[in-house]
Design a protein around this motif. Structure first.
Motif, short mmCIF file in Angstrom:
data_model
loop_
_atom_site.label_atom_id
_atom_site.label_comp_id
_atom_site.label_asym_id
_atom_site.label_seq_id
_atom_site.Cartn_x
_atom_site.Cartn_y
_atom_site.Cartn_z
N ILE A 7 60.42 78.48 12.41
CA ILE A 7 59.63 78.20 13.61
C ILE A 7 58.17 78.60 13.40
O ILE A 7 57.24 77.91 13.85
N ASP A 8 57.95 79.70 12.69
CA ASP A 8 56.57 80.12 12.39
C ASP A 8 55.87 79.09 11.51
O ASP A 8 54.67 78.85 11.65
N ARG A 22 66.59 79.71 20.23
CA ARG A 22 65.18 79.92 20.52
C ARG A 22 64.55 78.70 21.20
O ARG A 22 63.34 78.53 21.21
N VAL A 37 68.20 78.77 15.55
CA VAL A 37 67.02 78.00 15.98
C VAL A 37 67.22 77.48 17.40
O VAL A 37 66.31 77.55 18.24
N MET A 63 68.17 92.61 12.04
CA MET A 63 68.23 91.19 12.42
C MET A 63 69.16 90.46 11.46
O MET A 63 69.12 90.68 10.26
N ASP A 98 68.93 84.66 11.79
CA ASP A 98 67.79 84.82 12.70
C ASP A 98 66.47 84.93 11.94
O ASP A 98 65.44 84.40 12.36
N LYS A 99 66.51 85.63 10.81
CA LYS A 99 65.29 85.76 10.00
C LYS A 99 64.82 84.40 9.51
O LYS A 99 63.63 84.07 9.57
N ALA A 131 65.55 81.50 10.85
CA ALA A 131 65.14 80.71 12.01
C ALA A 131 63.72 81.05 12.43
O ALA A 131 62.91 80.14 12.71
N GLU A 132 63.38 82.31 12.46
CA GLU A 132 62.04 82.70 12.88
C GLU A 132 60.99 82.26 11.86
O GLU A 132 59.89 81.84 12.23
N THR A 133 61.33 82.34 10.58
CA THR A 133 60.41 81.87 9.55
C THR A 133 60.15 80.37 9.70
O THR A 133 59.01 79.90 9.60
#
Length: 515
Positions: free
Chosen positions: A12-13, A54, A51, A1, A5-6, A8-10
């Motif tokens: 959003i989490d 997503r 972000v 990844m 992206d890493k 962005a996912e953190t």
């Protein structure tokens, strides 16, 4: 990844119910804004794209810290600007009278070229915001809790303060309304700290009220925490000096939590960007910089952005302006052609600019042939046709402009042009054997209306024979050097096989014709 992206996912989490994310970046316009500052903005840009991919919205807020004091006169600014030290940057005149202020000069010189990258920022000019009174309520909060702020800051110091210092502490900086400098000292204030008197080195004495004054500024770490709340920031990158243990981010985070009642945004530390090809570290004050405009003169926007996208923020790298730029363009072209799911290809996608297409014309060939065709773009199109890569002027034009700018600014030695007449004196000084090699090459060129790249390569390596010492490699080296000298008047030049295959023989045949 991909690293973006890493992150962005953190994010959003951490904020599962949030639909709009506010990112912050900032620059003090104290001198030319160099490409090292791009890491701040581009880290935000790449994460924002991830972000948004997503399904979320992102606002990119960029602060121009033009209410910061003018601290140092850069090398390129007249020395009499020493008289301006201590003023807000927004109030320092432009040394050359072209912009409304010193700050505006460097702000506009960055904003304009940034539009060419497709990056869209919401600019916030801190002097105007402070002077509008928008921050006054927050300044009142800080003043009312001044002792707690003092305790937080003091807890990070090795040498602790005294009770007297704690009582005297007021987290405001004052610009004098007479001389416009921050050479002021608070002389007294009411127990609540909201009303105060001060004296300036210029001799002016005045008073003010925190709730209504428009010449106040919070000190840096308090200001940073306050802005996080004001702008609802959830993500901000910053240099590694801010992210060290006990550094400004950690201090500001405690102020944000304990004074302003918010959690600090996710902070991504980034390493600094150097320059390869110019001596010295990038520094606006020293004048050793590559500005965004200068970088875009030699890099297509997508290639420049890709250089930043492919390397995670916590890794240092150099922006190259020497011959390694050939490799950068080659690697970008390979990455653009790579499989969709590869990390390199993902970096290309993050670096893309809307409504633009990049053609993989070899930068090295453009640099090699630009001097030979001397601005004749049709001749260059003919060269690509003969090479079997029929690029049109529309396809190679932009990248050719970059190659020509690179040669002019950073590599004048790469400006290879054909000799204007046969170099008879050089030929006559050659040993008989090397003269015969040149005659054999000329005969091969005469026999063939055109040579393929493979045929040209075969001819070049078939002619020279091992000399008395039996060293074929040395003979080939001498042969190539003689050809370069006769064609270009120098020891090096473009790849000879490519040159012989690409350039019309009528343009150079006479330079190799000797009786």
């Amino acid at each position: 990844m991909h690293w973006a992206d890493k992150i962005a996912e953190t994010l959003i989490d951490r904020h599962p119910g949030r639909e709009e994310f506010h990112f912050a970046s900032g620059t003090t316009p104290s001198g030319p804004v160099h490409c090292g500052n791009l890491r701040d903005i581009l880290t935000n840009w790449f994460v924002a794209r991830a972000v948004m991919a997503r399904g979320k919205r992102v606002r990119l807020l960029h602060s121009w810290d033009d209410y910061d004091r003018f601290r140092k006169v850069p090398k390129n600014v007249p020395p009499e600007y020493e008289q301006q030290l201590g003023k807000p940057l927004v109030d320092v005149p432009d040394p050359w009278g072209e912009y409304p202020s010193y700050a505006a000069r460097y702000e506009r010189m960055f904003e304009e070229p940034l539009t060419r990258t497709g990056i869209e920022l919401e600019y916030r000019y801190q002097a105007a915001i402070y002077r509008s009174g928008q921050y006054n309520a927050a300044i009142v909060e800080a003043v009312k809790r001044r002792r707690e702020i003092y305790d937080i800051i003091s807890s990070f110091r090795t040498q602790k303060g005294t009770d007297e210092e704690r009582e005297r502490y007021l987290p405001v900086e004052i610009y004098c309304p007479v001389c416009d400098k921050d050479t002021t000292r608070i002389t007294s204030f009411e127990p609540d700290g909201l009303s105060f008197t001060y004296r300036c080195k210029c001799g002016h004495e005045g008073s003010g009220d925190v709730a209504s004054a428009t010449n106040l500024k919070l000190p840096w770490k308090v200001d940073w925490a306050m802005r996080w709340r004001h702008e609802q920031i959830v993500f901000e990158p910053g240099g590694k000096d801010h992210g060290t243990a006990g550094g400004s981010y950690e201090v500001a985070s405690r102020i944000a939590r304990e004074i302003f009642g918010i959690e600090s945004p996710m902070f991504q530390v980034y390493e600094f960007v150097g320059i390869k090809g110019i001596a010295g570290k990038m520094s606006g004050s020293s004048g050793t910089v590559i500005t965004l405009d200068e970088a875009l003169a030699i890099y297509q926007p997508e290639v420049l952005l890709w250089v930043f996208a492919r390397i995670a923020p916590n890794r240092a790298f150099d922006l190259v302006v020497d011959r390694q730029i050939f490799q950068v363009y080659d690697e970008y072209d390979r990455a653009a052609a790579a499989e969709v799911n590869s990390a390199d290809h993902e970096s290309v996608a993050l670096a893309s600019v809307r409504d633009r297409k990049v053609y993989p014309v070899p930068f090295r060939q453009l640099a090699s042939f630009s001097g030979i065709v001397r601005g004749n773009r049709q001749a260059l199109a003919d060269i690509f046709e003969r090479l079997g890569t029929p690029y049109t002027e529309e396809q190679f034009g932009e990248r050719l402009d970059k190659a020509e700018a690179w040669i002019k600014t950073y590599a004048p030695e790469e400006d290879v042009r054909l000799a204007e007449a046969a170099r008879t004196d050089y030929f006559n000084a050659l040993p008989a054997e090397r003269k015969e090699w040149i005659r054999t090459l000329h005969q091969a060129i005469e026999k063939n209306a055109s040579l393929s790249l493979e045929a040209a390569n075969d001819v070049l390596y078939a002619i020279p024979q091992a000399g008395e010492g039996g060293n074929l490699k040395e003979s080939q080296k001498l042969f190539f050097r003689d050809i370069y000298q006769l064609l270009f008047g120098r020891d090096t030049g473009p790849r000879l096989a490519t040159f012989l295959a690409a350039v019309s023989r009528k343009d150079y045949e006479m330079l190799l014709r000797f009786e």
